[in-house]
Design a protein around this motif. Structure first.
Motif, PDB file in Angstrom:
ATOM      1  N   GLU A 188      71.258 130.254  95.554  1.00 12.53           N
ATOM      2  CA  GLU A 188      72.437 130.660  94.779  1.00 12.53           C
ATOM      3  C   GLU A 188      72.649 132.164  94.875  1.00 12.53           C
ATOM      4  OE1 GLU A 188      72.130 128.833  90.883  1.00 12.53           O
ATOM      5  OE2 GLU A 188      71.809 126.844  91.758  1.00 12.53           O
ATOM      6  N   PHE A 189      72.282 132.733  96.035  1.00 17.50           N
ATOM      7  CA  PHE A 189      72.338 134.180  96.247  1.00 17.50           C
ATOM      8  C   PHE A 189      73.757 134.735  96.235  1.00 17.50           C
ATOM      9  CE2 PHE A 189      68.051 135.096  98.606  1.00 17.50           C
ATOM     10  CZ  PHE A 189      67.370 134.737  97.456  1.00 17.50           C
ATOM     11  N   TRP A 200      76.621 133.504  88.364  1.00 18.20           N
ATOM     12  CA  TRP A 200      76.284 132.453  87.410  1.00 18.20           C
ATOM     13  C   TRP A 200      76.077 131.147  88.170  1.00 18.20           C
ATOM     14  CZ3 TRP A 200      76.811 133.549  81.991  1.00 18.20           C
ATOM     15  CH2 TRP A 200      77.476 134.751  81.683  1.00 18.20           C
ATOM     16  N   TRP A 201      75.265 130.265  87.614  1.00 19.55           N
ATOM     17  CA  TRP A 201      75.040 128.969  88.251  1.00 19.55           C
ATOM     18  C   TRP A 201      76.258 128.056  88.147  1.00 19.55           C
ATOM     19  CZ3 TRP A 201      75.184 124.372  85.398  1.00 19.55           C
ATOM     20  CH2 TRP A 201      75.211 124.523  84.013  1.00 19.55           C
ATOM     21  N   LYS A 205      76.543 137.398  79.025  1.00 17.52           N
ATOM     22  CA  LYS A 205      77.813 138.108  79.032  1.00 17.52           C
ATOM     23  C   LYS A 205      78.882 137.214  78.393  1.00 17.52           C
ATOM     24  CE  LYS A 205      76.546 140.317  83.402  1.00 17.52           C
ATOM     25  NZ  LYS A 205      76.782 140.324  84.873  1.00 17.52           N
ATOM     26  N   PRO A 206      79.887 137.811  77.741  1.00 15.31           N
ATOM     27  CA  PRO A 206      80.879 137.011  77.004  1.00 15.31           C
ATOM     28  C   PRO A 206      81.931 136.385  77.914  1.00 15.31           C
ATOM     29  CG  PRO A 206      81.375 139.333  76.774  1.00 15.31           C
ATOM     30  CD  PRO A 206      80.087 139.257  77.530  1.00 15.31           C
ATOM     31  N   GLU A 248      72.156 135.882  88.031  1.00  9.35           N
ATOM     32  CA  GLU A 248      71.623 136.889  88.943  1.00  9.35           C
ATOM     33  C   GLU A 248      70.551 137.768  88.311  1.00  9.35           C
ATOM     34  OE1 GLU A 248      74.832 139.318  90.272  1.00  9.35           O
ATOM     35  OE2 GLU A 248      75.637 139.646  88.256  1.00  9.35           O
ATOM     36  N   GLU A 249      70.456 137.768  86.968  1.00 13.84           N
ATOM     37  CA  GLU A 249      69.430 138.585  86.313  1.00 13.84           C
ATOM     38  C   GLU A 249      68.022 138.072  86.613  1.00 13.84           C
ATOM     39  OE1 GLU A 249      73.188 139.163  83.976  1.00 13.84           O
ATOM     40  OE2 GLU A 249      72.138 137.443  84.831  1.00 13.84           O
ATOM     41  N   GLY A 250      67.854 136.765  86.712  1.00 10.30           N
ATOM     42  CA  GLY A 250      66.559 136.185  87.063  1.00 10.30           C
ATOM     43  C   GLY A 250      65.599 136.085  85.889  1.00 10.30           C
ATOM     44  N   ASN A 251      64.535 135.323  86.104  1.00 11.05           N
ATOM     45  CA  ASN A 251      63.506 135.130  85.090  1.00 11.05           C
ATOM     46  C   ASN A 251      62.420 136.196  85.202  1.00 11.05           C
ATOM     47  OD1 ASN A 251      64.801 132.968  83.935  1.00 11.05           O
ATOM     48  ND2 ASN A 251      63.452 131.407  84.819  1.00 11.05           N
TER      49      ASN A 251
END
Length: 370
Positions: free
Chosen positions: A65-66, A70-71, A99-100, A344-347
């Motif tokens: 998902e690069f 968002w997914w 994010k809103p 995109e922030e990741g775990n």
């Protein structure tokens, strides 16, 4: 090991964004990097990822998902009649909020041949051909769009309320399946948070506040998905991943699968079900008794993507044995519980820890199923 997906050792889809890719996306958002230059970075990083997936023992390849932020929103934003708009709030996780952003229905819903995800799949297919892996492409389920719609975000001139969007939404997804199949896709996955939310009294209450009639909603969603999947080509495998929330290693939904298990496992014509079982929030394996005998596979998400700590392999094998009390072992498989970066922030783990998790899935699956 199974020849047809889902594989005994499988993955949900997303991976941590490499630093080079994250920087390129920042530069593009700032207007410094052109779109074609960003695409070149994405292509390079996806080719590298597909190689790493193969090197770490997987027979399936995703693009991580690069190309997405968002997914789900990235896919919805390119449907006809759907826009992603700014709200006064985000989606609330445990102690953190996204994010809103939200979904707006501004016209007739449809799927067109210009949807960019078709080109994204073709690029993944080309990269996977270099390793011989089966390309798997993920898109959000239609139930997610329905469940996340908030009051006042449907154009009244187009649709008379929430239920009126269903027929067009079903047709859009039927058209999407046909388009991906024509592009060469044989393994697709519908990522779905709605089913997990239906297991949570808290999330059901929030849904009612958004104007959703939750009475009989599991059967309504099963009917929607059946209309979409009925008549799909026999050689097109479509699975679903039931997600409990995955943003910066946090979560949303708690509650076992019992309230939805029959409608989901027996009532939808998916080929496989990726179910999260990495914490006690998911309850026990008893709901697996509703899995019909046959070719359907439940992929047990026993390896968490939320931390870097590696699970004990023997403990995972014991849990697989426990699950096999309620569904045949030959209809089970193993994967991480979710992706490593649903946004995109990741775990909160490192790339090395991420790949150690993947190797663990492959090794444990090999020891259980041979």
């Amino acid at each position: 090991m199974t020849v047809r997906p889902p594989f005994r050792a499988d993955i949900v889809g997303s991976f941590l964004r490499p630093a080079e890719l994250a920087e390129a996306r920042r530069q593009h958002a700032a207007g410094v990097l052109r779109s074609d230059a960003l695409r070149a970075v994405e292509d390079t990083q996806i080719e590298r990822l597909v190689g790493l997936e193969s090197e770490n023992g997987l027979r399936v390849a995703t693009d991580g998902e690069f190309r997405r932020s968002w997914w789900h929103f990235d896919f919805f934003d390119h449907l006809d009649g759907v826009e992603i708009v700014e709200l006064d709030h985000g989606i609330q996780f445990q102690g953190v909020q996204t994010k809103p952003r939200g979904i707006e229905i501004s016209g007739p819903i449809g799927f067109s041949a210009q949807h960019p995800f078709l080109a994204h799949f073709r690029a993944l297919q080309d990269a996977a051909a270099q390793t011989g892996a089966t390309p798997k492409f993920t898109i959000p389920a239609p139930t997610v769009l329905d469940f996340r719609l908030e009051p006042g975000h449907i154009d009244a001139a187009t649709y008379d309320g929430r239920e009126a969007i269903t027929d067009d939404l079903v047709q859009a997804y039927r058209d999407a399946l046909a388009a991906f199949y024509d592009a060469g896709a044989r393994y697709l996955q519908f990522d779905d948070t709605a089913w997990a939310y239906l297991c949570s009294d808290v999330e059901l209450a929030k849904a009612r506040e958004r104007g959703i009639d939750t009475d009989g909603i599991a059967d309504r969603y099963a009917s929607m998905l059946t209309r979409i999947l009925d008549g799909k080509p026999d050689d097109l495998v479509v699975t679903t991943h039931v997600c409990r929330g995955n943003f910066r290693s946090t979560w949303i939904s708690s509650g076992g699968y019992e309230p939805v298990a029959e409608a989901l496992l027996a009532g939808t014509p998916y080929d496989g079900y990726f179910l999260e079982y990495d914490s006690e929030r998911a309850g026990g394996f008893e709901p697996l008794r509703f899995l019909p005998e046959g070719d359907k596979i439940v992929v047990l998400g026993l390896i968490t993507t939320k931390t870097g700590e590696l699970e004990d392999a023997d403990a995972i094998r014991i849990r697989i044995d426990e699950a096999a009390r309620f569904a045949p072992l030959e209809q089970l498989a193993l994967s991480p519980q979710c992706g490593f970066a649903s946004t995109e922030e990741g775990n909160a783990l490192t790339e090395d820890e991420q790949w150690a998790k993947i190797r663990s899935v492959v090794d444990i699956a090999g020891s259980v199923w041979g």
